[in-house]
Design a protein around this motif. Sequence first.
Motif, PDB file in Angstrom:
ATOM      1  N   PRO A  36       0.829  -1.204   0.000  1.00 34.54           N
ATOM      2  CA  PRO A  36       0.000   0.000   0.000  1.00 34.54           C
ATOM      3  C   PRO A  36       0.864   1.255   0.000  1.00 34.54           C
ATOM      4  O   PRO A  36       1.925   1.306   0.628  1.00 34.54           O
ATOM      5  N   ASP A  37       0.421   2.279  -0.714  1.00 33.30           N
ATOM      6  CA  ASP A  37       1.016   3.613  -0.614  1.00 33.30           C
ATOM      7  C   ASP A  37       0.210   4.410   0.393  1.00 33.30           C
ATOM      8  O   ASP A  37      -1.030   4.419   0.331  1.00 33.30           O
ATOM      9  N   LEU A  38       0.875   5.106   1.291  1.00 36.34           N
ATOM     10  CA  LEU A  38       0.189   5.757   2.405  1.00 36.34           C
ATOM     11  C   LEU A  38       0.329   7.274   2.350  1.00 36.34           C
ATOM     12  O   LEU A  38       1.439   7.810   2.247  1.00 36.34           O
ATOM     13  N   VAL A  39      -0.824   7.940   2.415  1.00 38.95           N
ATOM     14  CA  VAL A  39      -0.889   9.400   2.527  1.00 38.95           C
ATOM     15  C   VAL A  39      -1.895   9.719   3.621  1.00 38.95           C
ATOM     16  O   VAL A  39      -2.545   8.822   4.161  1.00 38.95           O
ATOM     17  N   ALA A  40      -2.038  11.011   3.949  1.00 37.80           N
ATOM     18  CA  ALA A  40      -2.852  11.368   5.111  1.00 37.80           C
ATOM     19  C   ALA A  40      -4.025  12.264   4.746  1.00 37.80           C
ATOM     20  O   ALA A  40      -3.969  13.039   3.784  1.00 37.80           O
ATOM     21  N   THR A  41      -5.079  12.142   5.545  1.00 38.76           N
ATOM     22  CA  THR A  41      -6.207  13.065   5.469  1.00 38.76           C
ATOM     23  C   THR A  41      -5.932  14.285   6.340  1.00 38.76           C
ATOM     24  O   THR A  41      -4.969  14.315   7.114  1.00 38.76           O
ATOM     25  N   ILE A  48      -4.954   4.751   1.854  1.00 43.05           N
ATOM     26  CA  ILE A  48      -4.170   4.014   0.870  1.00 43.05           C
ATOM     27  C   ILE A  48      -4.503   4.534  -0.517  1.00 43.05           C
ATOM     28  O   ILE A  48      -5.543   4.200  -1.092  1.00 43.05           O
ATOM     29  N   ARG A  49      -3.625   5.378  -1.028  1.00 43.55           N
ATOM     30  CA  ARG A  49      -3.746   5.950  -2.373  1.00 43.55           C
ATOM     31  C   ARG A  49      -2.349   6.068  -2.970  1.00 43.55           C
ATOM     32  O   ARG A  49      -1.371   6.292  -2.260  1.00 43.55           O
ATOM     33  N   ILE A 118     -12.338   3.952  -0.705  1.00 44.90           N
ATOM     34  CA  ILE A 118     -10.945   4.083  -0.277  1.00 44.90           C
ATOM     35  C   ILE A 118     -10.755   3.318   1.033  1.00 44.90           C
ATOM     36  O   ILE A 118     -11.634   3.305   1.891  1.00 44.90           O
ATOM     37  N   LEU A 119      -9.581   2.706   1.177  1.00 44.69           N
ATOM     38  CA  LEU A 119      -9.256   1.982   2.404  1.00 44.69           C
ATOM     39  C   LEU A 119      -8.295   2.784   3.261  1.00 44.69           C
ATOM     40  O   LEU A 119      -7.485   3.570   2.763  1.00 44.69           O
ATOM     41  N   ARG A 120      -8.366   2.540   4.551  1.00 46.06           N
ATOM     42  CA  ARG A 120      -7.373   3.037   5.498  1.00 46.06           C
ATOM     43  C   ARG A 120      -6.320   1.956   5.744  1.00 46.06           C
ATOM     44  O   ARG A 120      -6.555   0.772   5.481  1.00 46.06           O
ATOM     45  N   LEU A 121      -5.179   2.356   6.288  1.00 48.30           N
ATOM     46  CA  LEU A 121      -4.167   1.370   6.661  1.00 48.30           C
ATOM     47  C   LEU A 121      -4.743   0.364   7.645  1.00 48.30           C
ATOM     48  O   LEU A 121      -4.493  -0.846   7.527  1.00 48.30           O
ATOM     49  N   ARG A 122      -5.542   0.832   8.585  1.00 44.75           N
ATOM     50  CA  ARG A 122      -6.084  -0.096   9.587  1.00 44.75           C
ATOM     51  C   ARG A 122      -6.995  -1.135   8.945  1.00 44.75           C
ATOM     52  O   ARG A 122      -7.085  -2.273   9.419  1.00 44.75           O
ATOM     53  N   ASP A 123      -7.658  -0.777   7.844  1.00 45.55           N
ATOM     54  CA  ASP A 123      -8.489  -1.737   7.124  1.00 45.55           C
ATOM     55  C   ASP A 123      -7.626  -2.829   6.494  1.00 45.55           C
ATOM     56  O   ASP A 123      -8.022  -4.002   6.460  1.00 45.55           O
ATOM     57  N   LEU A 124      -6.457  -2.441   5.994  1.00 45.27           N
ATOM     58  CA  LEU A 124      -5.584  -3.425   5.351  1.00 45.27           C
ATOM     59  C   LEU A 124      -5.010  -4.398   6.369  1.00 45.27           C
ATOM     60  O   LEU A 124      -4.852  -5.591   6.065  1.00 45.27           O
ATOM     61  N   PHE A 125      -4.681  -3.937   7.550  1.00 42.87           N
ATOM     62  CA  PHE A 125      -4.223  -4.867   8.587  1.00 42.87           C
ATOM     63  C   PHE A 125      -5.257  -5.972   8.797  1.00 42.87           C
ATOM     64  O   PHE A 125      -4.924  -7.161   8.858  1.00 42.87           O
ATOM     65  N   ASP A 126      -6.517  -5.595   8.918  1.00 38.70           N
ATOM     66  CA  ASP A 126      -7.583  -6.582   9.119  1.00 38.70           C
ATOM     67  C   ASP A 126      -7.708  -7.505   7.909  1.00 38.70           C
ATOM     68  O   ASP A 126      -7.902  -8.721   8.052  1.00 38.70           O
ATOM     69  N   VAL A 166       0.272   1.054  13.621  1.00 34.20           N
ATOM     70  CA  VAL A 166       0.850  -0.271  13.841  1.00 34.20           C
ATOM     71  C   VAL A 166       0.624  -0.714  15.286  1.00 34.20           C
ATOM     72  O   VAL A 166       0.229  -1.856  15.559  1.00 34.20           O
ATOM     73  N   SER A 167       0.850   0.205  16.203  1.00 38.73           N
ATOM     74  CA  SER A 167       0.670  -0.113  17.612  1.00 38.73           C
ATOM     75  C   SER A 167      -0.790  -0.420  17.934  1.00 38.73           C
ATOM     76  O   SER A 167      -1.095  -1.396  18.640  1.00 38.73           O
ATOM     77  N   ALA A 168      -1.696   0.399  17.407  1.00 42.92           N
ATOM     78  CA  ALA A 168      -3.117   0.200  17.686  1.00 42.92           C
ATOM     79  C   ALA A 168      -3.617  -1.122  17.133  1.00 42.92           C
ATOM     80  O   ALA A 168      -4.489  -1.770  17.724  1.00 42.92           O
ATOM     81  N   ALA A 169      -3.050  -1.534  15.997  1.00 37.33           N
ATOM     82  CA  ALA A 169      -3.472  -2.797  15.383  1.00 37.33           C
ATOM     83  C   ALA A 169      -2.849  -3.996  16.076  1.00 37.33           C
ATOM     84  O   ALA A 169      -3.304  -5.128  15.900  1.00 37.33           O
TER      85      ALA A 169
END
Length: 352
Positions: A36-41, A48-49, A118-126, A166-169
Amino acid sequence: MQPIVIGHRGASGHRPEHTRSAFNLAFALGADAVEPDLVATRDGVLVIRHENEISGTTDVATRAEFAARRAEKIVDGKAITGWFTEDFTWEELRTLRARERLPALRQSNTTFDDQHPILRLRDLFDLVDAAAEQTNRTLGIVAEIKHATYFGGLDLPLPELFAAEVSAAGWNTDRLTVESFEPSVLAQVRAQGVRGKRVFLLEDEGYPVDQVAEYGAGALSYADHLTADGLASLAAGRSAGGSRSSMGSSTATSDIGVDGISVPKSLILETDAAGDVTGASALVDDAHAAGLEIYCWTLRPENKFLAKTFRSGTRKGDFGHWQSEFRVILGSGIDGVFADHPDLAVHVRDAF
């Protein structure tokens, strides 16, 4: 060991990139990890965009309620016009739908346009955890942190946001690799307590944006990092604790501390004076001799992306002699490859 196959933004040759469908399909087709490529809101959610400018990968340009968000910005020294993730909250972005980034080349993928959010990083962990449980395989994430210097200037510190996710997941960092074209990002992520692998992405020309911002004319180029001394310094920085030192106050060194490098395939393919591929370059062996892993991006079967030696016909979207190119790269001793069609890379790899 066989090289690993990393689904480049999922199975992006088969589905619009970075969608749930693309990631799930990548694992179904045999990928060992996904990227995934990661950017911020605006409110600090990692999404992930491919880029923070999203007009080419979502339906945002068709959404009248967001028309006024269109803007021109300078991102890493380039003027870009469009819609940017940092101008949206997550609640707003989640209403958008993904679209194929290369519609003229991959027309079949456009049939999946506007079907996936659109997905978030936390969605990809799951998603990866679920896929690993379903397939009974060890599956990983190779996360690319994009434009960190730019986002830092907006008070959106991507390394800190990444570490918090990462920590939260509670995610297993043995399955996590973090990569960036900005080497200071890798040190910052480690300083935040993330213990996954760190891989420095390098172009075949130019300079890392963060290094130019810090050192100006004293910044090392990507090519400087790929010399024998540069590669040795990358590995030495790791054993020294991963800190990047400097020679005086204005000249960078390459002691940034990484586990590996990732390079465009042009640096893996050896060519003659006519531009024809003659085999693999010495870079894989050089990286291994320095104690570094080495990865390559991006394996794609279409003529548009193949080295000219392996093209067939004149239509850019047609598949050329992709198996021949893939064999040179996968047979070089490389540790892993990024592929838009992970099934094709797995096919060639497993034939060795």
